[in-house]
Design an enzyme around this catalytic site. Structure first.
Site, short mmCIF file in Angstrom:
data_model
loop_
_atom_site.label_atom_id
_atom_site.label_comp_id
_atom_site.label_asym_id
_atom_site.label_seq_id
_atom_site.Cartn_x
_atom_site.Cartn_y
_atom_site.Cartn_z
N LEU A 42 1.07 -1.11 0.12
CA LEU A 42 0.05 0.05 -0.12
C LEU A 42 0.86 1.14 -0.06
CD1 LEU A 42 -2.66 -1.18 2.42
CD2 LEU A 42 -3.17 -0.86 -0.07
N ASN A 43 2.22 1.03 0.57
CA ASN A 43 2.97 2.34 0.20
C ASN A 43 3.19 2.68 -1.17
OD1 ASN A 43 3.85 2.48 2.99
ND2 ASN A 43 4.93 0.56 2.98
N ALA A 44 2.85 1.80 -2.10
CA ALA A 44 3.32 2.05 -3.59
C ALA A 44 2.22 2.97 -4.14
CB ALA A 44 3.48 0.69 -4.40
N ARG A 45 0.96 3.38 -3.48
CA ARG A 45 0.01 4.43 -3.89
C ARG A 45 0.85 5.67 -3.72
NH1 ARG A 45 -5.41 3.44 -0.85
NH2 ARG A 45 -6.03 4.58 -2.55
N ARG A 59 -1.24 -4.31 6.03
CA ARG A 59 -1.76 -3.99 4.97
C ARG A 59 -2.90 -3.11 5.17
NH1 ARG A 59 -1.54 -4.86 0.59
NH2 ARG A 59 -3.30 -5.40 -0.26
N ASN A 60 -2.69 -2.06 5.79
CA ASN A 60 -3.50 -0.95 6.40
C ASN A 60 -2.60 0.36 6.92
OD1 ASN A 60 -5.67 0.26 7.54
ND2 ASN A 60 -6.23 -1.73 8.46
N CYS A 61 -3.38 1.30 7.12
CA CYS A 61 -2.89 2.58 7.73
C CYS A 61 -1.83 3.38 6.82
CB CYS A 61 -1.97 2.27 9.07
SG CYS A 61 -2.92 1.15 10.19
N GLU A 62 -1.89 3.32 5.49
CA GLU A 62 -1.01 4.23 4.88
C GLU A 62 -1.43 5.48 4.58
OE1 GLU A 62 -3.19 2.30 3.55
OE2 GLU A 62 -4.06 3.25 1.69
N ASP A 63 -3.00 5.64 4.86
CA ASP A 63 -3.55 7.08 4.82
C ASP A 63 -3.10 7.66 6.00
OD1 ASP A 63 -5.13 5.00 5.94
OD2 ASP A 63 -7.06 5.71 5.11
#
Ligand SMILES: *[C@@H]1O[C@H](CO)[C@@H](O)[C@H](O)[C@H]1NC(C)=O
Length: 331
Positions: free
Chosen positions: A116-119, A221-225
């Protein structure tokens, strides 16, 4: 200064580790300014839409979302960031388009991992000062997009602007942070839809001190936001801005059982807690806030009050007990 990547270490280590860890959209390339357009040449009057995609079942919806963003005059380009590495290229071929008259190009970027960091990776295809980061199940109408962009611009591009907001709260007994939703106060906007300055992509991806926090994002797989909200609050010293508008959230469980396809948007901010507010999810998000605080050694998140509404503008805010609250939450 907060923004200080350990350059020597990066330069020494990346040639060794990067071929093992990453392929096409590697962090080392993304953090090399020579691989990106000169920031001074980025367009200030348009934005680039980054849609995250993973589920093949949602491809038809993703297709229509990408196409509907591409025809909005404000949009310079749509990048679909595809995270399912097993999907055959042929399944994604029909998504891409060069754009025609009155339409922005749509490109598909197959990510080398599902991270998810890749976004938030800086990308050469981003030629605008602002990006809209969104999920593949949220549909924002042209007027709301334009309004959210104008609010982002009016804040000097420093704040995150979103359509869905949450909050951090201190659990005094446990001495931990919890993740919550309040009608009148928030400190986090979600990546379901957010507008941010392109420069924050670089801060998020290339600032060495965030690497432990990025590993947590990958593990959970969570929390990037949430981490992006930490970055923006730290950089700007300000909280995010919640904008009211018309948006259709296909991920909202109320869409099940007859809701899907019956058209019409709904006003956000009244969105009821659904799937993503299950208590396990909430606990995980609270843990992320607590851990990010520990890893960074500080808590930059700041509260904002009320939301900005088109037409009535700031009149959507009412003062109550010395605090600004939404006018419709006064009682
Ligand atoms: C990811 O791709 C594989 C291969 O096409 C597919 O079997 C799987 O269902 C996909 N995952 C999702 C969530 O769509």
């Amino acid at each position: 200064m907060w923004w200080k990547p350990p350059r020597f270490l990066l330069l020494l280590l990346f040639p060794l580790v990067s071929p093992l860890l990453f392929s096409s959209d590697s962090y080392s390339d993304a953090c090399d300014p020579r691989s990106l357009p000169d920031p001074l040449t980025l367009r200030p009057d348009r934005l680039t839409v980054l849609i995250n995609g993973y589920s093949e079942a949602r491809l038809p919806l993703l297709h229509s979302l990408a196409a509907s963003y591409a025809v909005q005059p404000l949009v310079a380009a749509v990048l679909v960031l595809w995270g399912n590495t097993s999907t055959p290229a042929a399944a994604l071929a029909s998504l891409a388009s060069d754009g025609g008259v009155g339409s922005a190009p749509i490109s598909v970027i197959r990510q080398s991992s599902a991270s998810l960091n890749a976004r938030f990776l800086p990308r050469a295809g981003i030629r605008t000062r602002a990006v809209a980061v969104c999920d593949d199940d949220v549909e924002v109408d042209a007027r709301t997009l334009a309004f959210a962009f104008s609010v982002w611009d009016s804040r000097g591009g420093a704040s995150l602007v979103g359509l869905f907001a949450r909050s951090h709260d201190l659990d005094l007994e446990q001495r931990r942070w919890i993740y919550a939703m309040h009608p009148d106060r928030y400190s986090i906007v979600l990546t379901k839809f957010m507008i941010l300055g392109t420069d924050y992509l670089r801060r998020y991806s290339c600032w060495g001190r965030l690497s432990e926090a990025q590993q947590l994002v990958d593990r959970e797989r969570n929390c990037e936001d949430i981490l992006m909200n930490f970055v923006a609050a730290k950089e700007s010293g300000a909280g995010p801005v919640l904008v009211g508008g018309r948006v259709r959230d296909w991920g909202d469980p109320r869409n099940n059982g007859g809701g899907v396809g019956d058209g019409g948007g709904r006003v956000v901010g009244i969105e009821r807690v659904g799937l993503s507010a299950r208590s396990g999810h909430r606990k995980k998000r609270g843990d992320c806030i607590t851990e990010f605080h520990r890893m960074l050694g500080e808590m930059p998140l700041k509260y904002s009050y009320g939301k900005v509404v088109e037409g009535v503008g700031e009149q959507g805010l009412c003062e109550k007990g010395g605090k600004l609250v939404l006018c419709d939450h006064q009682d």
